[in-house]
Design a protein around this motif. Structure first.
Motif, PDB file in Angstrom:
ATOM      1  N   ALA A   2      22.142  -5.154  -2.437  1.00  0.00           N
ATOM      2  CA  ALA A   2      23.612  -5.276  -2.366  1.00  0.00           C
ATOM      3  C   ALA A   2      24.128  -5.993  -3.624  1.00  0.00           C
ATOM      4  N   PRO A   3      25.414  -5.780  -3.958  1.00  0.00           N
ATOM      5  CA  PRO A   3      25.948  -6.400  -5.192  1.00  0.00           C
ATOM      6  C   PRO A   3      25.891  -7.926  -5.176  1.00  0.00           C
ATOM      7  N   ASP A   4      25.821  -8.531  -3.977  1.00  0.00           N
ATOM      8  CA  ASP A   4      25.760 -10.000  -3.929  1.00  0.00           C
ATOM      9  C   ASP A   4      24.329 -10.507  -3.743  1.00  0.00           C
ATOM     10  N   GLU A   5      23.343  -9.609  -3.856  1.00  0.00           N
ATOM     11  CA  GLU A   5      21.948 -10.013  -3.630  1.00  0.00           C
ATOM     12  C   GLU A   5      21.166 -10.133  -4.927  1.00  0.00           C
ATOM     13  N   LEU A   6      20.159 -11.003  -4.873  1.00  0.00           N
ATOM     14  CA  LEU A   6      19.196 -11.135  -5.980  1.00  0.00           C
ATOM     15  C   LEU A   6      17.798 -10.871  -5.437  1.00  0.00           C
ATOM     16  N   ILE A   7      16.924 -10.381  -6.304  1.00  0.00           N
ATOM     17  CA  ILE A   7      15.499 -10.382  -5.955  1.00  0.00           C
ATOM     18  C   ILE A   7      15.030 -11.817  -6.192  1.00  0.00           C
ATOM     19  N   ALA A   8      14.466 -12.429  -5.161  1.00  0.00           N
ATOM     20  CA  ALA A   8      14.030 -13.828  -5.292  1.00  0.00           C
ATOM     21  C   ALA A   8      12.532 -13.921  -5.561  1.00  0.00           C
ATOM     22  N   ARG A   9      11.754 -13.115  -4.834  1.00  0.00           N
ATOM     23  CA  ARG A   9      10.300 -13.200  -4.948  1.00  0.00           C
ATOM     24  C   ARG A   9       9.661 -11.841  -4.712  1.00  0.00           C
ATOM     25  N   ILE A  10       8.444 -11.707  -5.201  1.00  0.00           N
ATOM     26  CA  ILE A  10       7.655 -10.483  -5.000  1.00  0.00           C
ATOM     27  C   ILE A  10       6.347 -10.931  -4.354  1.00  0.00           C
ATOM     28  N   ARG A  11       6.065 -10.394  -3.161  1.00  0.00           N
ATOM     29  CA  ARG A  11       4.898 -10.857  -2.403  1.00  0.00           C
ATOM     30  C   ARG A  11       3.817  -9.783  -2.426  1.00  0.00           C
ATOM     31  N   LEU A  12       2.613 -10.183  -2.820  1.00  0.00           N
ATOM     32  CA  LEU A  12       1.477  -9.252  -2.846  1.00  0.00           C
ATOM     33  C   LEU A  12       0.505  -9.656  -1.743  1.00  0.00           C
ATOM     34  N   PRO A  13       0.395  -8.854  -0.683  1.00  0.00           N
ATOM     35  CA  PRO A  13      -0.509  -9.242   0.398  1.00  0.00           C
ATOM     36  C   PRO A  13      -1.970  -9.123  -0.016  1.00  0.00           C
ATOM     37  N   ARG A  14      -2.818 -10.037   0.499  1.00  0.00           N
ATOM     38  CA  ARG A  14      -4.252  -9.963   0.253  1.00  0.00           C
ATOM     39  C   ARG A  14      -4.955 -10.066   1.597  1.00  0.00           C
ATOM     40  N   PRO A  15      -6.041  -9.384   1.915  1.00  0.00           N
ATOM     41  CA  PRO A  15      -6.609  -8.341   1.076  1.00  0.00           C
ATOM     42  C   PRO A  15      -5.818  -7.045   1.241  1.00  0.00           C
ATOM     43  N   PHE A  16      -6.214  -6.020   0.478  1.00  0.00           N
ATOM     44  CA  PHE A  16      -5.350  -4.850   0.395  1.00  0.00           C
ATOM     45  C   PHE A  16      -5.336  -3.983   1.632  1.00  0.00           C
ATOM     46  N   PHE A  17      -6.418  -3.957   2.370  1.00  0.00           N
ATOM     47  CA  PHE A  17      -6.468  -2.947   3.429  1.00  0.00           C
ATOM     48  C   PHE A  17      -6.643  -3.566   4.810  1.00  0.00           C
ATOM     49  N   GLY A  18      -5.784  -4.498   5.158  1.00  0.00           N
ATOM     50  CA  GLY A  18      -5.730  -5.028   6.518  1.00  0.00           C
ATOM     51  C   GLY A  18      -6.773  -6.091   6.788  1.00  0.00           C
ATOM     52  N   PRO A  19      -6.892  -6.484   8.053  1.00  0.00           N
ATOM     53  CA  PRO A  19      -7.691  -7.649   8.400  1.00  0.00           C
ATOM     54  C   PRO A  19      -9.201  -7.430   8.234  1.00  0.00           C
ATOM     55  N   ARG A  20      -9.633  -6.167   8.253  1.00  0.00           N
ATOM     56  CA  ARG A  20     -11.046  -5.837   8.161  1.00  0.00           C
ATOM     57  C   ARG A  20     -11.614  -6.283   6.804  1.00  0.00           C
ATOM     58  N   ARG A  21     -12.880  -6.708   6.795  1.00  0.00           N
ATOM     59  CA  ARG A  21     -13.522  -7.078   5.532  1.00  0.00           C
ATOM     60  C   ARG A  21     -13.578  -5.846   4.620  1.00  0.00           C
ATOM     61  N   PRO A  22     -12.987  -5.903   3.445  1.00  0.00           N
ATOM     62  CA  PRO A  22     -12.918  -4.689   2.625  1.00  0.00           C
ATOM     63  C   PRO A  22     -14.265  -4.250   2.042  1.00  0.00           C
ATOM     64  N   GLY A  23     -14.429  -2.935   1.870  1.00  0.00           N
ATOM     65  CA  GLY A  23     -15.605  -2.387   1.195  1.00  0.00           C
ATOM     66  C   GLY A  23     -15.365  -2.451  -0.305  1.00  0.00           C
ATOM     67  N   PRO A  24     -16.216  -1.783  -1.117  1.00  0.00           N
ATOM     68  CA  PRO A  24     -15.986  -1.805  -2.565  1.00  0.00           C
ATOM     69  C   PRO A  24     -14.594  -1.256  -2.888  1.00  0.00           C
ATOM     70  N   ARG A  25     -13.907  -1.960  -3.763  1.00  0.00           N
ATOM     71  CA  ARG A  25     -12.539  -1.583  -4.122  1.00  0.00           C
ATOM     72  C   ARG A  25     -12.515  -1.070  -5.557  1.00  0.00           C
ATOM     73  N   HIS A  26     -11.785  -0.026  -5.783  1.00  0.00           N
ATOM     74  CA  HIS A  26     -11.728   0.585  -7.118  1.00  0.00           C
ATOM     75  C   HIS A  26     -10.273   0.581  -7.566  1.00  0.00           C
ATOM     76  N   HIS A  27     -10.049   0.112  -8.789  1.00  0.00           N
ATOM     77  CA  HIS A  27      -8.683   0.026  -9.319  1.00  0.00           C
ATOM     78  C   HIS A  27      -8.601   0.927 -10.556  1.00  0.00           C
ATOM     79  N   TYR A  28      -7.508   1.632 -10.699  1.00  0.00           N
ATOM     80  CA  TYR A  28      -7.385   2.565 -11.826  1.00  0.00           C
ATOM     81  C   TYR A  28      -5.939   2.564 -12.305  1.00  0.00           C
ATOM     82  N   TYR A  29      -5.740   2.391 -13.616  1.00  0.00           N
ATOM     83  CA  TYR A  29      -4.381   2.380 -14.173  1.00  0.00           C
ATOM     84  C   TYR A  29      -4.404   3.086 -15.518  1.00  0.00           C
ATOM     85  N   ARG A  30      -3.491   3.992 -15.724  1.00  0.00           N
ATOM     86  CA  ARG A  30      -3.376   4.621 -17.048  1.00  0.00           C
ATOM     87  C   ARG A  30      -1.909   4.803 -17.396  1.00  0.00           C
ATOM     88  N   LYS A  31      -1.566   4.360 -18.600  1.00  0.00           N
ATOM     89  CA  LYS A  31      -0.232   4.624 -19.136  1.00  0.00           C
ATOM     90  C   LYS A  31      -0.399   5.638 -20.251  1.00  0.00           C
TER      91      LYS A  31
END
Ligand SMILES: Cc1cc2nc3c(=O)[nH]c(=O)nc-3n(C[C@H](O)[C@H](O)[C@H](O)COP(=O)(O)OP(=O)(O)OC[C@H]3O[C@@H](n4cnc5c(N)ncnc54)[C@H](O)[C@@H]3O)c2cc1C
Length: 292
Positions: free
Chosen positions: A164-193
């Protein structure tokens, strides 16, 4: 054409309460001004429609990185340089660091902020695909209330967003771990610009992917792209095609087809729709084959 500076007003409130009450008093009149790396380009070109600017730079409430057991929360004014210096982001959210490293040059990284990148709402922005695959949430604040919403779906059309015009973004929250409460398996990250040059280039395609594998199959996957639609996009239909499958040639072919249905690149002065589609599919293939 340069703007005529005396036409503009810049207010620098001392705290967040003062900032949101100014926005509330005249919604839409005051334009938030963070690092100014997008806004100063428009100023220089004489293309700033607003005349009143609200500097956020002194607001301590919008700074800092908070680490708790379930999330890493970044103040809206977190700069790319701060992202690059934060060890937990390097360990757990490396795609955000990679996006920060590939954003502009050092001057832009020192001054440009994550919330500015989000609110500028460019479909070619580099950090939003990383934020999407990490399931980021936004905390928005106004004099009325503060609210939290998933970043996914925040952009509803070209330069349109749920702010909204009177709103600001205050914070950005990154949840950990990525895939819910279960203990995660090997995680693969990939980024290309993919841009015209290795540095200081606006993306022709930007791709972020994160996947968790289990016994050789894809247990969970998130994919996001920039510069291939009017907004940055999370590719949920392609993700659905991939969940539970082995990353073999047959899966790759199905995923390439699903991606073509899901994105809508255009021809413009930076690239062509055909090139963008082909590159997006090739990056997806490269990511999936790397999971083997
Ligand atoms: C030379 C150069 C190179 C660049 N290279 C890249 C690049 O490689 N990749 C890339 O993605 N971008 C790039 N950019 C664009 C820019 O640096 C980023 O988008 C940056 O993150 C913007 O942040 P800022 O704090 O400077 O935003 P500002 O310019 O201050 O603001 C941008 C927009 O966000 C709004 N805004 C800012 N903060 C808030 C908030 N907290 N709440 C609500 N609205 C807010 C402003 O009102 C404005 O509409 C480049 C810019 C320059 C000048």
């Amino acid at each position: 054409m340069r703007a005529y500076l005396p036409d503009y007003v810049l207010r620098a409130p001392r705290d967040l309460a003062e900032a949101v009450s100014l926005l509330a008093a005249e919604p839409g009149a005051w334009k938030p001004f963070a690092g100014g790396t997008d806004l100063m380009v428009l100023l220089e070109a004489g293309k700033l429609p607003h005349k009143k600017f609200l500097s956020l730079w002194r607001l301590a409430e919008l700074r800092g990185i908070e680490i708790t057991a379930d999330a890493v929360t970044l103040g809206a004014l977190t700069t790319y340089t701060q992202v690059l210096r934060e060890p937990i982001l390097q360990q757990e959210f490396p795609l955000l660091c990679q996006a920060a490293r590939e954003t502009g040059g050092v001057a832009t990284q020192n001054r440009g902020t994550l919330a500015g990148n989000i609110a500028n709402a460019s479909p070619a922005a580099d950090s939003p695909p990383a934020l999407l695959v990490y399931d980021a949430e936004l905390e928005l604040i106004s004099a009325r209330a503060s609210r939290r919403r998933p970043y996914h779906g925040f952009h509803s059309g070209y330069k349109q967003m749920d702010l909204a015009p009177d709103e600001l973004i205050a914070r950005i929250r990154l949840p950990r771990p990525f895939f819910g409460p279960r203990r995660p398996g090997p995680r693969h990250h990939y980024y290309r610009k993919v841009g015209t040059r290795k540095a200081q280039a606006i993306s022709k395609v930007v791709f972020a992917g994160v996947a968790e594998t289990e016994n050789g199959a894809i247990r969970d996957i998130r994919l996001a792209l920039g510069s291939v639609a009017p907004t940055v996009v999370r590719c949920v239909k392609t993700e659905d095609v991939l969940r539970g499958r082995r990353p073999d040639r047959e899966t790759v072919a199905a995923a390439r087809e699903a991606l073509a249905e899901e994105i809508s690149p255009i021809d413009d002065f930076r690239s062509t729709a055909r090139y963008r589609l082909r590159v997006s599919q090739n990056l997806l293939e490269d990511f999936l084959l790397s999971l083997q």
